[in-house]
Design an enzyme around this catalytic site. Structure first.
Site, PDB file in Angstrom:
ATOM      1  N   THR A 119       0.778  -1.304   0.072  1.00  0.00           N
ATOM      2  CA  THR A 119       0.146   0.086   0.037  1.00  0.00           C
ATOM      3  C   THR A 119       0.781   1.277   0.044  1.00  0.00           C
ATOM      4  O   THR A 119       0.837   2.120  -0.929  1.00  0.00           O
ATOM      5  CB  THR A 119      -0.878  -0.086   1.378  1.00  0.00           C
ATOM      6  OG1 THR A 119      -1.665  -1.148   1.271  1.00  0.00           O
ATOM      7  CG2 THR A 119      -1.933   1.085   1.198  1.00  0.00           C
ATOM      8  N   VAL A 120       1.819   1.343   1.045  1.00  0.00           N
ATOM      9  CA  VAL A 120       2.740   2.625   1.097  1.00  0.00           C
ATOM     10  C   VAL A 120       3.566   2.663  -0.099  1.00  0.00           C
ATOM     11  O   VAL A 120       3.803   3.590  -0.548  1.00  0.00           O
ATOM     12  CB  VAL A 120       3.160   2.714   2.434  1.00  0.00           C
ATOM     13  CG1 VAL A 120       4.245   3.896   2.561  1.00  0.00           C
ATOM     14  CG2 VAL A 120       2.194   2.646   3.620  1.00  0.00           C
ATOM     15  N   LYS A 130       8.009   1.013  12.266  1.00  0.00           N
ATOM     16  CA  LYS A 130       7.881   1.323  13.596  1.00  0.00           C
ATOM     17  C   LYS A 130       8.369  -0.086  14.712  1.00  0.00           C
ATOM     18  O   LYS A 130       8.760   0.050  15.605  1.00  0.00           O
ATOM     19  CB  LYS A 130       6.579   1.787  14.461  1.00  0.00           C
ATOM     20  CG  LYS A 130       5.390   0.965  13.954  1.00  0.00           C
ATOM     21  CD  LYS A 130       4.484   1.680  12.944  1.00  0.00           C
ATOM     22  CE  LYS A 130       3.771   0.635  12.155  1.00  0.00           C
ATOM     23  NZ  LYS A 130       3.010   1.053  10.966  1.00  0.00           N
ATOM     24  N   ILE A 158       1.722  13.175   9.141  1.00  0.00           N
ATOM     25  CA  ILE A 158       1.785  14.026   9.996  1.00  0.00           C
ATOM     26  C   ILE A 158       3.322  14.413  10.120  1.00  0.00           C
ATOM     27  O   ILE A 158       3.925  13.284  10.848  1.00  0.00           O
ATOM     28  CB  ILE A 158       0.968  13.943  11.404  1.00  0.00           C
ATOM     29  CG1 ILE A 158      -0.328  13.826  11.352  1.00  0.00           C
ATOM     30  CG2 ILE A 158       1.395  15.219  12.248  1.00  0.00           C
ATOM     31  CD1 ILE A 158      -1.142  13.364  12.508  1.00  0.00           C
ATOM     32  N   ASP A 164       0.432  -1.641  17.676  1.00  0.00           N
ATOM     33  CA  ASP A 164       1.081  -0.400  16.675  1.00  0.00           C
ATOM     34  C   ASP A 164       1.346   0.870  17.486  1.00  0.00           C
ATOM     35  O   ASP A 164       2.262   1.505  17.128  1.00  0.00           O
ATOM     36  CB  ASP A 164       0.134  -0.353  15.670  1.00  0.00           C
ATOM     37  CG  ASP A 164       0.514   0.649  14.482  1.00  0.00           C
ATOM     38  OD1 ASP A 164       1.286   0.300  13.661  1.00  0.00           O
ATOM     39  OD2 ASP A 164       0.093   1.653  14.646  1.00  0.00           O
ATOM     40  N   LYS A 184       4.611   3.031  18.115  1.00  0.00           N
ATOM     41  CA  LYS A 184       4.693   4.420  17.729  1.00  0.00           C
ATOM     42  C   LYS A 184       5.228   5.386  19.133  1.00  0.00           C
ATOM     43  O   LYS A 184       5.923   6.285  18.978  1.00  0.00           O
ATOM     44  CB  LYS A 184       3.461   4.900  16.968  1.00  0.00           C
ATOM     45  CG  LYS A 184       3.334   4.266  15.528  1.00  0.00           C
ATOM     46  CD  LYS A 184       2.055   4.506  15.083  1.00  0.00           C
ATOM     47  CE  LYS A 184       1.674   4.074  13.652  1.00  0.00           C
ATOM     48  NZ  LYS A 184       0.378   3.950  13.320  1.00  0.00           N
ATOM     49  N   GLY A 225      -2.492   5.168   5.625  1.00  0.00           N
ATOM     50  CA  GLY A 225      -3.026   5.029   4.227  1.00  0.00           C
ATOM     51  C   GLY A 225      -1.988   5.436   3.291  1.00  0.00           C
ATOM     52  O   GLY A 225      -0.775   5.836   3.643  1.00  0.00           O
TER      53      GLY A 225
HETATM   54  N1  HSE Z   1      -1.976   0.530  10.504  1.00  0.00           N
HETATM   55  C1  HSE Z   1      -1.485   1.647  11.047  1.00  0.00           C
HETATM   56  C2  HSE Z   1      -2.657   2.657  11.342  1.00  0.00           C
HETATM   57  C3  HSE Z   1      -0.937   2.372   9.783  1.00  0.00           C
HETATM   58  O1  HSE Z   1      -3.909   2.064  11.300  1.00  0.00           O
HETATM   59  O2  HSE Z   1      -2.444   3.729  12.038  1.00  0.00           O
HETATM   60  C4  HSE Z   1       0.679   2.651   9.914  1.00  0.00           C
HETATM   61  O3  HSE Z   1       1.164   2.955  10.791  1.00  0.00           O
END
Ligand code: HSE
Length: 460
Positions: free
Chosen positions: A15-16, A106, A137, A202, A206, A324
């Site tokens: 995706t990215v 991350k 961001i 996740d 981060k 996204g």
């Molecule tokens: N899966 C992560 C989210 C996106 O939904 O924020 C990438 O860090």
């Protein structure tokens, strides 16, 4: 780097990666105009032909990551594979060759960041990781540079687009958890394994990156108390709404013992008694009740928002798309440019904020946390229940702020009792809940969520 043409190797084209290809190809002239540098895609590496993107015929596709990394024409390596496995091997290989790496990974940085930064330093190169937190961001750049004058008191926010999307759809549209998760996956926010998102991991990864930079300490993912949204009950979203709150998955890092949570702008007339590195940091990711009047409550869908509290700036909120294809590509390409211009290497060499150089954080034990709480008990609707519950809470020095019980027909079966508390200690709440859950009229395990109050700044 000082070149007029820079060769890029992209590892991973999901995706990215697809977004990065899009920006590098479609905005090539714009980037050249702005930077004076021609960014040329040399290799796009995927694991197998099944992973070829739809426009593979127009791209320099490859299945050989090592050869692509080693190619003299590859000046910058972008790693978008994810995870701490094979991605580590490739990043390490690139750094050993003295090649700068741009990554959105991350999980890799949270697990092996210190080792990789050390290696990059030894090889006189750098790692750029803007896309690893906050999606599009530019929060990493902001923490490293724009806010460098601030002693940080707290950093907290919504850093997982998938969870925020799910919670928003559940509360605004009454969708089920499964329905909302499926849609988040369809829109490309979720990780390959959505457990990383919904379990809160996740967000914790981060937070480890952001809080390490903010507090000048090294934070590991394991330092962070973790509760995801996967066990959240729709009933609590509804009760929260009734009480004037929305439920958000917040990642929170704050100076322990901060009392009113945020100290606000420093009074210039008073001496600053706080050391830049806190004695201890409270680190947690959990579903949190945020008052509807708080700006964070307005952050919906896949958007992220990070609240920052510094002694000079006071409160600032950074808002934007946190996940996204194109938003994350925006951050990756900004890193590519920083590396190509040489500014990333200069900052990497000169700023003492990277995890290989900072001391390990002292983490506040979770049971020492002070917060307000939302409790939902399930009890038989019979005389004396409340008296028993309030006695347990009173004995633990926990003061009730509000209480909700909806009327039900007598004998209709167990009913929810919802309480909010004034400021209390986590350890006391947990002790009280284990006693409450052992009471005869309590028929199911109680639910405990934390409430975060609005910032109390003392700006004039
Ligand atoms: N899966 C992560 C989210 C996106 O939904 O924020 C990438 O860090």
């Amino acid at each position: 780097m000082g070149r007029s043409s820079v060769g890029i190797t992209l590892l991973g084209c999901g995706t990215v990666g697809g977004g990065v290809v899009n920006v590098l190809l479609k905005q090539r002239d714009l980037l050249k105009q702005r930077t004076g540098i021609d960014f040329v895609l040399k290799h796009v590496v995927v694991k197998s032909k099944e992973e070829y993107p739809p426009n593979a015929a127009e791209l320099p596709m490859s299945l050989d990551a090592n050869a692509a990394i080693d190619d003299d024409a590859s000046d910058i390596i972008i790693e978008l594979i994810g995870g701490a496995g094979v991605a580590f091997t490739f990043v390490e290989r690139a750094l050993k060759l003295g090649k700068p790496v741009v990554t959105a990974n991350k999980a890799l940085l949270a697990a092996r960041g210190a080792d990789l930064f050390k290696l990059a330093r030894e090889k006189n190169t750098c790692i750029a990781f803007e896309a690893s937190a906050g999606g599009g961001i530019p929060i990493i750049d902001v923490l490293q540079r724009g806010l460098v004058a601030n002693r940080v008191d707290a950093l907290l926010g919504i850093v997982n687009g998938t969870c925020n999307f799910i919670l928003s759809q559940m509360s605004q549209k009454g969708w089920s958890y499964d329905q909302a998760l499926k849609e988040a996956q369809a829109q490309g926010f979720a990780e390959a394994n959505p457990t990383m998102d919904v379990s809160g991991r996740d967000s914790a990864q981060k937070l480890a990156i952001l809080a390490s930079l903010a507090f000048n300490v090294r934070i590991d993912e394991a330092d962070i108390h973790l509760e995801g949204i996967d066990k959240l009950n729709a009933a609590d979203i509804k009760f929260a709404d009734e009480l004037g709150y929305v439920v958000k998955l917040l990642a929170i890092a704050e100076r322990a013992g901060i009392g009113d949570r945020v100290s606000g702008i420093e009074d210039a007339a008073k001496p600053d008694t706080r050391h830049p590195i806190p004695d201890a940091v409270s680190l947690r990711v959990h579903p949190t009740l945020v008052h509807k009047s708080d700006l964070l409550a307005q952050v919906s869908g896949s958007f992220n928002a990070i609240s920052f509290f510094g002694h000079a700036l006071g409160h600032a909120l950074f808002y934007g798309r946190g996940a996204g294809r194109m938003p994350t590509a925006s951050a990756v390409v900004s890193d590519v440019i920083g590396v190509a211009l040489g500014t990333t290497l200069e900052q990497f060499r000169r700023l003492n904020v990277f995890f290989d150089q900072t001391p390990r954080a002292t983490v506040q034990p979770f049971d020492g946390l002070r917060s307000r709480y939302y409790l939902r008990l399930t009890a038989k609707d019979q005389p004396g229940v409340l008296a028993q519950v309030t006695k347990v809470l009173g004995d633990q020095n926990i003061s009730i702020a509000s209480f909700v019980q909806h009327e039900s027909a007598q004998g209709a079966g167990p009913v929810p009792l919802v309480l909010t508390t004034h400021d209390a200690r986590e350890g006391a709440i947990q002790a009280a809940l284990s006693q409450i859950d052992a009471l005869d009229p309590i028929t199911a395990p109680s639910v405990c969520l934390r409430i975060i109050d609005q910032p109390k700044e003392f700006a004039a």
